[in-house]
Design a protein around this motif. Structure first.
Motif, PDB file in Angstrom:
ATOM      1  N   ILE A 153       0.861  -1.184   0.000  1.00 27.62           N
ATOM      2  CA  ILE A 153       0.000   0.000   0.000  1.00 27.62           C
ATOM      3  C   ILE A 153       0.899   1.237   0.000  1.00 27.62           C
ATOM      4  N   ASP A 154       1.494   1.543   1.128  1.00 31.52           N
ATOM      5  CA  ASP A 154       2.547   2.561   1.177  1.00 31.52           C
ATOM      6  C   ASP A 154       3.880   1.831   1.214  1.00 31.52           C
ATOM      7  N   PRO A 155       4.871   2.294   0.437  1.00 28.17           N
ATOM      8  CA  PRO A 155       6.174   1.615   0.484  1.00 28.17           C
ATOM      9  C   PRO A 155       6.726   1.573   1.908  1.00 28.17           C
ATOM     10  N   VAL A 156       7.021   0.374   2.396  1.00 23.93           N
ATOM     11  CA  VAL A 156       7.552   0.192   3.750  1.00 23.93           C
ATOM     12  C   VAL A 156       8.816  -0.662   3.665  1.00 23.93           C
ATOM     13  N   PHE A 157       9.949  -0.058   3.971  1.00 21.59           N
ATOM     14  CA  PHE A 157      11.237  -0.759   3.970  1.00 21.59           C
ATOM     15  C   PHE A 157      12.236   0.124   4.702  1.00 21.59           C
ATOM     16  N   PHE A 158      13.429  -0.400   4.913  1.00 24.13           N
ATOM     17  CA  PHE A 158      14.487   0.384   5.560  1.00 24.13           C
ATOM     18  C   PHE A 158      15.333   1.034   4.463  1.00 24.13           C
ATOM     19  N   PRO A 159      15.273   2.363   4.339  1.00 24.33           N
ATOM     20  CA  PRO A 159      15.964   3.031   3.225  1.00 24.33           C
ATOM     21  C   PRO A 159      17.482   3.022   3.336  1.00 24.33           C
ATOM     22  N   GLN A 160      18.017   2.759   4.534  1.00 19.08           N
ATOM     23  CA  GLN A 160      19.464   2.863   4.735  1.00 19.08           C
ATOM     24  C   GLN A 160      20.212   1.557   4.489  1.00 19.08           C
ATOM     25  N   LEU A 198      11.860 -10.241 -11.321  1.00 18.95           N
ATOM     26  CA  LEU A 198      10.502  -9.927 -11.738  1.00 18.95           C
ATOM     27  C   LEU A 198      10.241  -8.425 -11.695  1.00 18.95           C
ATOM     28  N   VAL A 199      10.678  -7.753 -10.628  1.00 18.24           N
ATOM     29  CA  VAL A 199      10.405  -6.316 -10.484  1.00 18.24           C
ATOM     30  C   VAL A 199      11.540  -5.459 -11.034  1.00 18.24           C
ATOM     31  N   GLY A 200      12.525  -6.090 -11.658  1.00 20.83           N
ATOM     32  CA  GLY A 200      13.595  -5.341 -12.312  1.00 20.83           C
ATOM     33  C   GLY A 200      14.608  -4.728 -11.378  1.00 20.83           C
ATOM     34  N   LEU A 201      14.850  -5.367 -10.226  1.00 25.68           N
ATOM     35  CA  LEU A 201      15.787  -4.793  -9.251  1.00 25.68           C
ATOM     36  C   LEU A 201      16.968  -5.712  -8.941  1.00 25.68           C
ATOM     37  N   TRP A 202      17.118  -6.796  -9.672  1.00 28.85           N
ATOM     38  CA  TRP A 202      18.217  -7.702  -9.366  1.00 28.85           C
ATOM     39  C   TRP A 202      19.572  -7.010  -9.524  1.00 28.85           C
ATOM     40  N   GLY A 221       9.504   5.225  -8.542  1.00 28.22           N
ATOM     41  CA  GLY A 221       9.170   3.958  -9.179  1.00 28.22           C
ATOM     42  C   GLY A 221       9.973   2.797  -8.630  1.00 28.22           C
ATOM     43  N   MET A 222      11.258   3.021  -8.369  1.00 24.34           N
ATOM     44  CA  MET A 222      12.099   1.950  -7.820  1.00 24.34           C
ATOM     45  C   MET A 222      11.715   1.630  -6.383  1.00 24.34           C
ATOM     46  N   LYS A 223      11.271   2.634  -5.635  1.00 28.88           N
ATOM     47  CA  LYS A 223      10.786   2.380  -4.275  1.00 28.88           C
ATOM     48  C   LYS A 223       9.511   1.537  -4.318  1.00 28.88           C
ATOM     49  N   GLN A 224       8.636   1.837  -5.292  1.00 28.03           N
ATOM     50  CA  GLN A 224       7.427   1.038  -5.461  1.00 28.03           C
ATOM     51  C   GLN A 224       7.784  -0.416  -5.761  1.00 28.03           C
ATOM     52  N   ARG A 225       8.789  -0.610  -6.593  1.00 24.40           N
ATOM     53  CA  ARG A 225       9.194  -1.966  -6.960  1.00 24.40           C
ATOM     54  C   ARG A 225       9.794  -2.711  -5.771  1.00 24.40           C
ATOM     55  N   PHE A 264       1.873  -1.452 -10.775  1.00 23.02           N
ATOM     56  CA  PHE A 264       2.535  -1.364 -12.075  1.00 23.02           C
ATOM     57  C   PHE A 264       3.388  -0.112 -12.226  1.00 23.02           C
ATOM     58  N   VAL A 265       3.304   0.799 -11.250  1.00 23.47           N
ATOM     59  CA  VAL A 265       4.084   2.040 -11.323  1.00 23.47           C
ATOM     60  C   VAL A 265       5.574   1.715 -11.295  1.00 23.47           C
ATOM     61  N   GLY A 266       6.303   2.283 -12.224  1.00 26.26           N
ATOM     62  CA  GLY A 266       7.760   2.114 -12.234  1.00 26.26           C
ATOM     63  C   GLY A 266       8.249   0.914 -13.012  1.00 26.26           C
ATOM     64  N   LEU A 267       7.335   0.053 -13.473  1.00 26.90           N
ATOM     65  CA  LEU A 267       7.745  -1.108 -14.261  1.00 26.90           C
ATOM     66  C   LEU A 267       7.740  -0.752 -15.745  1.00 26.90           C
ATOM     67  N   ASP A 268       8.715  -1.269 -16.486  1.00 32.66           N
ATOM     68  CA  ASP A 268       8.697  -1.073 -17.932  1.00 32.66           C
ATOM     69  C   ASP A 268       7.675  -2.035 -18.532  1.00 32.66           C
ATOM     70  N   PRO A 269       7.315  -1.869 -19.824  1.00 34.69           N
ATOM     71  CA  PRO A 269       6.269  -2.717 -20.421  1.00 34.69           C
ATOM     72  C   PRO A 269       6.530  -4.213 -20.289  1.00 34.69           C
ATOM     73  N   ILE A 270       7.790  -4.630 -20.411  1.00 36.07           N
ATOM     74  CA  ILE A 270       8.121  -6.047 -20.262  1.00 36.07           C
ATOM     75  C   ILE A 270       7.885  -6.487 -18.828  1.00 36.07           C
ATOM     76  N   GLY A 271       8.287  -5.637 -17.869  1.00 34.62           N
ATOM     77  CA  GLY A 271       8.078  -5.940 -16.459  1.00 34.62           C
ATOM     78  C   GLY A 271       6.605  -6.026 -16.110  1.00 34.62           C
ATOM     79  N   VAL A 272       5.780  -5.138 -16.695  1.00 36.18           N
ATOM     80  CA  VAL A 272       4.336  -5.163 -16.461  1.00 36.18           C
ATOM     81  C   VAL A 272       3.743  -6.477 -16.940  1.00 36.18           C
ATOM     82  N   GLN A 273       4.094  -6.884 -18.166  1.00 39.98           N
ATOM     83  CA  GLN A 273       3.556  -8.126 -18.714  1.00 39.98           C
ATOM     84  C   GLN A 273       4.018  -9.342 -17.904  1.00 39.98           C
ATOM     85  N   HIS A 274       5.261  -9.297 -17.450  1.00 40.48           N
ATOM     86  CA  HIS A 274       5.784 -10.400 -16.640  1.00 40.48           C
ATOM     87  C   HIS A 274       5.022 -10.484 -15.319  1.00 40.48           C
TER      88      HIS A 274
END
Length: 293
Positions: A83-90, A119-123, A136-140, A160-170
């Motif tokens: 819902i809201d991005p929740v992670f440790f930014p540091q 899958l989310v393009g962050l590897w 967009g990367m925070k959303q991913r 789907f925010v921040g994903l490229d078309p290939i990432g969206v389809q995947h």
């Protein structure tokens, strides 16, 4: 038994003289993907946050597998939530996922880390810290956290925010596959209508905190946009008697399988009252829900 059941749910924030969510009731079955559609400020986030237990409702209840969601602390154990991005930014993306699994004692899902980040393009960005990411990367990053444990119920807000078309389809393919093979249920809120139409079997329309259920996108209906609302009028009753139904304040749906004579009568009544503003496709109808008043 419904997998998730929302019963007469209402939320009124302190200091407000209106309900942000009012008497919402619906069910979601196991393996069903449901889209949540509405304007900004319509109550979508309030509904998602009540289900995620980050907001407590003023009235009503939510049942998950026939148990009150608020009855026990661990009732969200099998939920994936974005819902809201929740992670440790540091710390790095990789460390965020590892820590998430450790905190929830689900380290046996560590083998999913590479596939989910791909899958989310962050590897390739797995060693980078989210504090330096774009929105967009925070959303991913948040999306990866929601999917990593292969939950049985998933809440997704703008996935789907921040994903490229290939990432969206995947992602679409993965979610549809999970619904079919793992029986994962999902409630997905998004402004990207093409993706919702491709993914969802059913829609919930929300407007001013009130929910109406939509028939599946492929159902054959004619949608008439009205110049004025007609709820609780004699005309509304006449239309209902002929087989028409209202899906929102100013939309009348006419099933194409009713008699042609009844269909013509419906058009005649609306034309005589000078109420026909336009004839919409299902896609047009979805788009009108994002136009601000």
């Amino acid at each position: 038994m419904a997998f998730l059941e929302v019963k007469h749910l209402s939320k009124k924030y302190a200091g407000n003289d209106f309900y942000s969510l009012k008497d919402a009731s619906f069910t979601i079955d196991q393996g069903e993907i449901v889209g949540l559609v509405g304007k900004n400020g319509s109550g979508k986030s309030t509904l998602l946050k009540c289900i995620a237990k980050s907001q407590f409702p003023t009235q009503g209840e939510i049942l998950f597998q026939d148990q009150n969601l608020y009855a026990e602390e661990d009732m969200l154990e099998d939920f994936g939530i974005m819902i809201d991005p929740v992670f440790f930014p540091q710390i790095s993306v990789l460390e965020n996922l590892q820590l998430f699994l450790k905190i929830h004692q689900k380290e046996h899902y560590s083998n999913n880390i590479k596939s989910i980040l791909e899958l989310v393009g962050l590897w390739d960005a797995r060693y980078r810290k989210p504090k330096d990411f774009s929105f967009g990367m925070k959303q991913r990053t948040a999306l990866a956290l929601a999917l990593i444990t292969e939950p049985s119920f998933i809440l997704l807000d703008e996935p789907f925010v921040g994903l490229d078309p290939i990432g969206v389809q995947h992602l679409l393919q993965i979610l549809k596959n999970w619904a079919q093979t793992k029986k994962t249920a999902m409630l997905v809120s998004s402004h990207q209508l093409s993706e919702l139409e491709e993914l969802c079997q059913r829609f919930l329309f929300i407007d001013r905190g009130q929910i109406s259920e939509a028939t599946p996108a492929e159902q054959k209906t004619i949608l008439i946009e009205l110049a004025l609302p007609i709820q609780e009028t004699e005309l509304a009753q006449q239309l209902a008697n002929l087989g028409a139904r209202s899906s929102s304040d100013q939309i009348v749906e006419i099933p194409t399988d009713i008699l042609l004579s009844e269909r013509n009568q419906i058009f005649q009544l609306l034309a005589q009252a000078k109420l026909i503003k336009g004839v919409l496709s299902k896609r047009d109808h979805l788009e009108t829900l994002f136009v601000e008043d």
